[in-house]
Design a protein around this motif. Structure first.
Motif, PDB file in Angstrom:
ATOM      1  N   TYR A  29      14.011   2.177  -0.285  1.00 36.92           N
ATOM      2  CA  TYR A  29      12.719   1.663   0.173  1.00 36.92           C
ATOM      3  C   TYR A  29      12.600   1.813   1.691  1.00 36.92           C
ATOM      4  O   TYR A  29      11.566   2.219   2.210  1.00 36.92           O
ATOM      5  N   LEU A  30      13.668   1.472   2.386  1.00 39.55           N
ATOM      6  CA  LEU A  30      13.683   1.568   3.840  1.00 39.55           C
ATOM      7  C   LEU A  30      13.577   3.018   4.298  1.00 39.55           C
ATOM      8  O   LEU A  30      12.833   3.332   5.228  1.00 39.55           O
ATOM      9  N   ALA A  31      14.286   3.920   3.643  1.00 43.61           N
ATOM     10  CA  ALA A  31      14.264   5.339   4.018  1.00 43.61           C
ATOM     11  C   ALA A  31      12.868   5.939   3.838  1.00 43.61           C
ATOM     12  O   ALA A  31      12.376   6.671   4.716  1.00 43.61           O
ATOM     13  N   PHE A  32      12.216   5.640   2.736  1.00 43.05           N
ATOM     14  CA  PHE A  32      10.872   6.162   2.528  1.00 43.05           C
ATOM     15  C   PHE A  32       9.888   5.560   3.523  1.00 43.05           C
ATOM     16  O   PHE A  32       8.990   6.243   4.014  1.00 43.05           O
ATOM     17  N   TYR A  44       0.837   6.594  -0.237  1.00 39.23           N
ATOM     18  CA  TYR A  44       2.193   6.025  -0.277  1.00 39.23           C
ATOM     19  C   TYR A  44       2.172   4.511  -0.488  1.00 39.23           C
ATOM     20  O   TYR A  44       2.989   3.977  -1.248  1.00 39.23           O
ATOM     21  N   ALA A  45       1.268   3.801   0.169  1.00 41.72           N
ATOM     22  CA  ALA A  45       1.196   2.346   0.007  1.00 41.72           C
ATOM     23  C   ALA A  45       0.913   1.977  -1.447  1.00 41.72           C
ATOM     24  O   ALA A  45       1.561   1.086  -2.011  1.00 41.72           O
ATOM     25  N   ILE A  46      -0.024   2.677  -2.062  1.00 43.24           N
ATOM     26  CA  ILE A  46      -0.356   2.409  -3.466  1.00 43.24           C
ATOM     27  C   ILE A  46       0.810   2.782  -4.369  1.00 43.24           C
ATOM     28  O   ILE A  46       1.191   2.021  -5.259  1.00 43.24           O
ATOM     29  N   ALA A  47       1.409   3.943  -4.127  1.00 41.10           N
ATOM     30  CA  ALA A  47       2.530   4.401  -4.956  1.00 41.10           C
ATOM     31  C   ALA A  47       3.732   3.468  -4.845  1.00 41.10           C
ATOM     32  O   ALA A  47       4.384   3.167  -5.858  1.00 41.10           O
ATOM     33  N   SER A  48       4.031   2.994  -3.641  1.00 42.13           N
ATOM     34  CA  SER A  48       5.174   2.090  -3.488  1.00 42.13           C
ATOM     35  C   SER A  48       4.911   0.752  -4.171  1.00 42.13           C
ATOM     36  O   SER A  48       5.825   0.159  -4.749  1.00 42.13           O
ATOM     37  N   GLY A  49       3.676   0.278  -4.123  1.00 44.55           N
ATOM     38  CA  GLY A  49       3.338  -0.962  -4.827  1.00 44.55           C
ATOM     39  C   GLY A  49       3.450  -0.813  -6.331  1.00 44.55           C
ATOM     40  O   GLY A  49       3.989  -1.689  -7.014  1.00 44.55           O
ATOM     41  N   ILE A  50       2.971   0.306  -6.851  1.00 43.58           N
ATOM     42  CA  ILE A  50       3.072   0.557  -8.290  1.00 43.58           C
ATOM     43  C   ILE A  50       4.537   0.692  -8.701  1.00 43.58           C
ATOM     44  O   ILE A  50       4.968   0.119  -9.703  1.00 43.58           O
ATOM     45  N   TYR A  51       5.302   1.443  -7.932  1.00 42.90           N
ATOM     46  CA  TYR A  51       6.721   1.640  -8.243  1.00 42.90           C
ATOM     47  C   TYR A  51       7.474   0.310  -8.255  1.00 42.90           C
ATOM     48  O   TYR A  51       8.216   0.012  -9.192  1.00 42.90           O
ATOM     49  N   ALA A  52       7.275  -0.486  -7.226  1.00 46.64           N
ATOM     50  CA  ALA A  52       7.973  -1.777  -7.143  1.00 46.64           C
ATOM     51  C   ALA A  52       7.523  -2.714  -8.259  1.00 46.64           C
ATOM     52  O   ALA A  52       8.330  -3.439  -8.832  1.00 46.64           O
ATOM     53  N   GLY A  53       6.241  -2.693  -8.572  1.00 47.50           N
ATOM     54  CA  GLY A  53       5.733  -3.559  -9.632  1.00 47.50           C
ATOM     55  C   GLY A  53       6.246  -3.162 -11.004  1.00 47.50           C
ATOM     56  O   GLY A  53       6.628  -4.014 -11.810  1.00 47.50           O
ATOM     57  N   LYS A  54       6.259  -1.869 -11.294  1.00 48.36           N
ATOM     58  CA  LYS A  54       6.741  -1.412 -12.602  1.00 48.36           C
ATOM     59  C   LYS A  54       8.227  -1.667 -12.786  1.00 48.36           C
ATOM     60  O   LYS A  54       8.679  -1.919 -13.893  1.00 48.36           O
ATOM     61  N   ARG A  55       8.985  -1.571 -11.710  1.00 47.30           N
ATOM     62  CA  ARG A  55      10.424  -1.827 -11.798  1.00 47.30           C
ATOM     63  C   ARG A  55      10.743  -3.318 -11.691  1.00 47.30           C
ATOM     64  O   ARG A  55      11.899  -3.706 -11.788  1.00 47.30           O
ATOM     65  N   ILE A  58       7.984  -4.275  -0.553  1.00 50.49           N
ATOM     66  CA  ILE A  58       6.797  -3.519  -0.154  1.00 50.49           C
ATOM     67  C   ILE A  58       6.365  -3.851   1.278  1.00 50.49           C
ATOM     68  O   ILE A  58       5.463  -3.212   1.806  1.00 50.49           O
ATOM     69  N   LEU A  59       7.035  -4.796   1.899  1.00 53.79           N
ATOM     70  CA  LEU A  59       6.756  -5.118   3.300  1.00 53.79           C
ATOM     71  C   LEU A  59       7.377  -4.127   4.273  1.00 53.79           C
ATOM     72  O   LEU A  59       6.958  -4.047   5.428  1.00 53.79           O
ATOM     73  N   PHE A  60       8.381  -3.369   3.830  1.00 48.56           N
ATOM     74  CA  PHE A  60       9.055  -2.425   4.723  1.00 48.56           C
ATOM     75  C   PHE A  60       8.066  -1.460   5.370  1.00 48.56           C
ATOM     76  O   PHE A  60       8.087  -1.257   6.577  1.00 48.56           O
ATOM     77  N   PHE A  61       7.218  -0.847   4.559  1.00 45.84           N
ATOM     78  CA  PHE A  61       6.329   0.168   5.093  1.00 45.84           C
ATOM     79  C   PHE A  61       5.342  -0.382   6.122  1.00 45.84           C
ATOM     80  O   PHE A  61       5.250   0.159   7.228  1.00 45.84           O
ATOM     81  N   ALA A 100      -0.675  -2.085  -1.139  1.00 42.47           N
ATOM     82  CA  ALA A 100       0.605  -2.159  -1.856  1.00 42.47           C
ATOM     83  C   ALA A 100       0.684  -3.440  -2.689  1.00 42.47           C
ATOM     84  O   ALA A 100       1.158  -3.418  -3.829  1.00 42.47           O
ATOM     85  N   ALA A 101       0.213  -4.540  -2.144  1.00 41.85           N
ATOM     86  CA  ALA A 101       0.255  -5.816  -2.866  1.00 41.85           C
ATOM     87  C   ALA A 101      -0.655  -5.784  -4.088  1.00 41.85           C
ATOM     88  O   ALA A 101      -0.274  -6.261  -5.166  1.00 41.85           O
ATOM     89  N   PHE A 102      -1.845  -5.236  -3.952  1.00 40.76           N
ATOM     90  CA  PHE A 102      -2.746  -5.129  -5.106  1.00 40.76           C
ATOM     91  C   PHE A 102      -2.174  -4.197  -6.165  1.00 40.76           C
ATOM     92  O   PHE A 102      -2.230  -4.490  -7.362  1.00 40.76           O
ATOM     93  N   ALA A 103      -1.605  -3.084  -5.748  1.00 41.43           N
ATOM     94  CA  ALA A 103      -0.984  -2.165  -6.700  1.00 41.43           C
ATOM     95  C   ALA A 103       0.199  -2.836  -7.395  1.00 41.43           C
ATOM     96  O   ALA A 103       0.390  -2.687  -8.603  1.00 41.43           O
ATOM     97  N   TYR A 104       0.995  -3.563  -6.634  1.00 43.66           N
ATOM     98  CA  TYR A 104       2.140  -4.288  -7.174  1.00 43.66           C
ATOM     99  C   TYR A 104       1.678  -5.287  -8.224  1.00 43.66           C
ATOM    100  O   TYR A 104       2.243  -5.376  -9.302  1.00 43.66           O
ATOM    101  N   GLY A 105       0.635  -6.030  -7.892  1.00 42.62           N
ATOM    102  CA  GLY A 105       0.134  -7.057  -8.805  1.00 42.62           C
ATOM    103  C   GLY A 105      -0.524  -6.520 -10.046  1.00 42.62           C
ATOM    104  O   GLY A 105      -0.452  -7.142 -11.111  1.00 42.62           O
ATOM    105  N   THR A 106      -1.124  -5.357  -9.969  1.00 49.65           N
ATOM    106  CA  THR A 106      -1.820  -4.821 -11.136  1.00 49.65           C
ATOM    107  C   THR A 106      -0.879  -4.317 -12.217  1.00 49.65           C
ATOM    108  O   THR A 106      -1.237  -4.324 -13.391  1.00 49.65           O
TER     109      THR A 106
END
Length: 110
Positions: A16-19, A53-64, A71-74, A101-107
């Protein structure tokens, strides 16, 4: 809950940090190296690449079912790098990226 904590490793956090570092620093450095004008750089990076990237990272973190704080790193790293690559008014994009990212994570969370 216990399985989620076991799965969360330092290596996972490091990805997460590297991306976040790549999207906050490496992409602007590449655009600067190729001498792209400010309008194109701002439009493509801030409203294209970073939004995706913000949307993708939120979706990735939420699905996992990863921790929300990942998601605060970015947005935080973007805020640090913002002074180096963009005008001062672009600091507001950090809040926008966090919200996306937060909305994507929550959805995608159950």
């Amino acid at each position: 809950m216990r399985a989620n904590l076991n799965r969360m490793s330092l290596q996972h956090i490091a990805w997460y940090l590297a991306f976040a570092l790549a999207f906050s620093f490496m992409i602007p450095i590449i655009f600067t190296f190729f001498n792209v004008d400010e309008v194109t750089k701002t439009g493509v990076i801030l409203f294209g690449i970073n939004v995706i990237y913000a949307i993708a990272s939120g979706i990735y973190a939420g699905k996992r079912a990863d921790h929300f704080w990942l998601i605060l790193f970015f947005p935080v790293i973007y805020l640090i790098g913002c002074d180096f690559f963009f005008d001062s008014h672009t600091i507001y994009c950090a809040a926008f990226y966090f919200l996306l990212a937060a909305f994507a994570y929550g959805t995608v969370r159950d």
